[in-house]
Design a protein around this motif. Structure first.
Motif, PDB file in Angstrom:
ATOM      1  N   THR A  29       6.763   7.606   2.902  1.00 44.76           N
ATOM      2  CA  THR A  29       5.701   6.895   2.171  1.00 44.76           C
ATOM      3  C   THR A  29       5.010   5.871   3.064  1.00 44.76           C
ATOM      4  OG1 THR A  29       7.178   5.165   1.285  1.00 44.76           O
ATOM      5  CG2 THR A  29       6.900   7.167  -0.039  1.00 44.76           C
ATOM      6  N   PHE A  30       5.738   5.267   3.992  1.00 45.46           N
ATOM      7  CA  PHE A  30       5.101   4.326   4.910  1.00 45.46           C
ATOM      8  C   PHE A  30       4.256   5.066   5.944  1.00 45.46           C
ATOM      9  CE2 PHE A  30       8.279   1.403   3.203  1.00 45.46           C
ATOM     10  CZ  PHE A  30       7.548   0.240   3.097  1.00 45.46           C
ATOM     11  N   TYR A  33       0.546   5.510   5.088  1.00 44.83           N
ATOM     12  CA  TYR A  33      -0.428   4.503   5.488  1.00 44.83           C
ATOM     13  C   TYR A  33      -1.186   4.980   6.724  1.00 44.83           C
ATOM     14  CZ  TYR A  33       2.210   1.027   2.667  1.00 44.83           C
ATOM     15  OH  TYR A  33       2.842   0.337   1.666  1.00 44.83           O
ATOM     16  N   TRP A  37      -5.026   6.235   6.490  1.00 47.97           N
ATOM     17  CA  TRP A  37      -5.852   5.062   6.768  1.00 47.97           C
ATOM     18  C   TRP A  37      -6.160   4.859   8.247  1.00 47.97           C
ATOM     19  CZ3 TRP A  37      -2.326   1.560   3.249  1.00 47.97           C
ATOM     20  CH2 TRP A  37      -2.464   1.985   1.907  1.00 47.97           C
ATOM     21  N   MET A  65      -1.493  -3.750   8.341  1.00 43.98           N
ATOM     22  CA  MET A  65      -1.072  -2.503   7.708  1.00 43.98           C
ATOM     23  C   MET A  65      -0.212  -1.674   8.655  1.00 43.98           C
ATOM     24  SD  MET A  65      -1.803   0.990   7.841  1.00 43.98           S
ATOM     25  CE  MET A  65      -3.477   1.115   8.468  1.00 43.98           C
ATOM     26  N   ALA A  69       3.671  -0.606   8.193  1.00 46.94           N
ATOM     27  CA  ALA A  69       4.043   0.809   8.221  1.00 46.94           C
ATOM     28  C   ALA A  69       5.142   1.069   9.235  1.00 46.94           C
ATOM     29  CB  ALA A  69       2.814   1.664   8.542  1.00 46.94           C
ATOM     30  N   SER A 342       4.439   8.381  -5.642  1.00 43.16           N
ATOM     31  CA  SER A 342       3.664   7.603  -4.690  1.00 43.16           C
ATOM     32  C   SER A 342       2.970   8.512  -3.683  1.00 43.16           C
ATOM     33  CB  SER A 342       4.579   6.609  -3.961  1.00 43.16           C
ATOM     34  OG  SER A 342       3.862   5.869  -2.993  1.00 43.16           O
ATOM     35  N   GLN A 346      -1.233   9.630  -3.269  1.00 40.47           N
ATOM     36  CA  GLN A 346      -1.991   9.535  -2.021  1.00 40.47           C
ATOM     37  C   GLN A 346      -2.700  10.853  -1.714  1.00 40.47           C
ATOM     38  OE1 GLN A 346      -2.576   6.891  -0.292  1.00 40.47           O
ATOM     39  NE2 GLN A 346      -0.791   5.562  -0.047  1.00 40.47           N
ATOM     40  N   TRP A 367      -9.189   1.858  -3.385  1.00 41.43           N
ATOM     41  CA  TRP A 367      -8.077   0.923  -3.190  1.00 41.43           C
ATOM     42  C   TRP A 367      -7.310   0.671  -4.484  1.00 41.43           C
ATOM     43  CZ3 TRP A 367      -6.353   0.891   1.280  1.00 41.43           C
ATOM     44  CH2 TRP A 367      -7.179   0.870   2.419  1.00 41.43           C
ATOM     45  N   SER A 370      -4.926   3.571  -4.556  1.00 39.35           N
ATOM     46  CA  SER A 370      -3.972   3.361  -3.467  1.00 39.35           C
ATOM     47  C   SER A 370      -2.973   2.262  -3.821  1.00 39.35           C
ATOM     48  CB  SER A 370      -4.713   2.995  -2.174  1.00 39.35           C
ATOM     49  OG  SER A 370      -5.554   4.043  -1.744  1.00 39.35           O
ATOM     50  N   VAL A 374       1.121   2.189  -3.816  1.00 38.11           N
ATOM     51  CA  VAL A 374       1.877   1.193  -3.056  1.00 38.11           C
ATOM     52  C   VAL A 374       2.830   0.421  -3.966  1.00 38.11           C
ATOM     53  CG1 VAL A 374       1.691  -0.918  -1.686  1.00 38.11           C
ATOM     54  CG2 VAL A 374       0.150   0.995  -1.238  1.00 38.11           C
ATOM     55  N   GLN A 377       5.762   2.497  -4.605  1.00 35.37           N
ATOM     56  CA  GLN A 377       6.565   2.517  -3.382  1.00 35.37           C
ATOM     57  C   GLN A 377       7.413   1.250  -3.250  1.00 35.37           C
ATOM     58  OE1 GLN A 377       4.425   1.462   0.091  1.00 35.37           O
ATOM     59  NE2 GLN A 377       5.585   2.804   1.457  1.00 35.37           N
TER      60      GLN A 377
END
Length: 404
Positions: A29-30, A33, A37, A65, A69, A342, A346, A367, A370, A374, A377
């Protein structure tokens, strides 16, 4: 005299492989990012060089960010591997014991499939670590894809061997499968394991530029994906029938939501296949078709999320096994649905809404969705460490018994 206190994890169950699985899923999940992004022109996934360039040229928000991550990936990947090694050691000690005999002579034998499930996740985590931390990885990635296919193939063989032992026992000897104890979705664990092998097998299809590698990936991932779907359909129908007769087994209540991660994993499998068919073999799939496909999967997930919460709340599961005095290794099964939601949010947002033109990337609406992913998460990260403290932390005192 007193009986020495023990941790819940000292009463080992193969379901503790789900602790490793959950940590690995959160590491992924990290990585989302970075995946969605950070710009990564030239390849379908971001690699170390893309992230380094984004960090050097980006503002404080981008840099923050990326730092979050990387920290999340590193910490949770460490826990994923640590818990996998611990589980393998405990699993080996369990084999041949009376507890092993009891486990492999009941419905609970399919809990052993948590091992290939966790192994497949750890291979995926290895790829995440490589892409995030290893410079120059993309220059040798075509040599790594065949190795990945071999690894996932071996894990798939392990899963089928375990399933073969189970089916060989219950389908050839009458009366050994207890239908009254089938009142949950616990038997969907093998489908989850097979789907995790399928998604790993599908990765080269999405990323390789070698048609043979991509083709083998497409065929292999299709096989394991179809096997997962067939098993899930049978196990879900028979399990739901048993629940209607006997009610849902209280300790197995979290399994009602195992459909959620299966949908996410199979969804990513098919997206990877779609990407490979489009970019390597010239197939055409429109963005709106992808949006509708992902929306259907999310609809299934929401239905089972609501069903799961309904049953868990009615049965008082949270008071009994999450915040109360009871402990159950099966509680780790609650991490997977949150992680899966999560990740699916995305993909639904970026591969569905943005790609089809319904939402502008990095807009307020973007956002907002998103942020929901998050928030889920973050809750799952807290929940993971909460369970780890309960099950692997310090023993909670000793139980006194009368002296003889």
């Amino acid at each position: 005299m007193t009986i020495p206190a023990t941790r819940p994890a000292d009463r080992y169950s193969p379901l503790y492989f789900l602790a490793s699985l959950g940590a690995g899923g959160l590491a992924v999940t990290f990585f989302m990012y970075l995946f969605f992004w950070v710009p990564h022109p030239g390849q379908p996934v971001p690699v170390f060089e893309d992230v380094a360039q984004a960090f050097a040229s980006g503002g404080p928000v981008m840099q923050g960010m990326i730092a979050v991550a990387y920290f999340g990936i590193a910490v949770l990947a460490f826990h994923n591997i640590r818990l996998l090694v611990w589980n393998i050691a405990q699993y080996r000690r369990l084999k041949g014991t009376p507890a092993w005999h009891d486990l492999t002579s009941t419905n609970a034998e399919t809990q052993l499939l948590a091992m290939p499930l966790a192994l497949a996740m750890s291979v995926n985590v290895g790829f995440v670590l490589g892409m995030a931390f290893v410079p120059g990885l993309w220059s040798v990635v075509e040599y790594l894809f065949p190795m990945a296919l071999i690894a996932f193939g071996l894990i798939g063989v392990l899963a089928f061997r375990q399933l073969g032992h189970f089916f060989g026992r219950v389908l050839t000897r009458g009366g050994v499968f207890d239908v009254t104890a089938h009142n949950s979705f616990a038997q969907l664990l093998p489908a989850f394991a097979l789907s995790m092998v399928a998604v790993g097998f599908a990765a080269p299809a999405a990323m390789s530029t070698v048609p043979l590698t991509a083709g083998i990936s497409l065929i292999g991932s299709t096989f394991f994906g179809v096997a997962a779907i067939l098993y899930a359909v049978v196990a879900a129908i028979t399990g739901f029938n048993s629940m209607l007769h006997y009610g849902t087994a209280r300790e197995s209540g979290p399994t009602l939501m195992v459909v959620i991660p299966i949908m996410t994993v199979l969804g990513i499998t098919f997206l990877r296949q779609e990407h490979g068919m489009t970019h390597t073999f010239g197939a055409e799939v429109s963005a709106v078709e992808t949006l509708v496909f992902l929306s259907r999967l999310m609809a299934v997930q929401v239905v089972f999320l609501l069903l799961g919460f309904l049953v868990l709340n009615r049965q008082g599961y949270w008071r009994a096994y999450i915040f109360g005095a009871g402990d159950s290794a099966g509680a780790y099964a609650l991490i997977c649905p949150g992680v899966a939601l999560s990740v699916m949010l995305q993909f639904w947002l970026n591969a569905g809404l943005v790609a089809s033109g319904l939402v502008v990337k990095f807009s307020v609406g973007y956002w907002a969705i998103s942020a929901l992913a998050v928030v889920i998460q973050i809750v799952m990260v807290w929940f993971t460490f909460h369970l780890n403290r309960r099950h692997f932390g310090r023993a909670r005192g000793s139980a006194p018994v009368p002296a003889e």
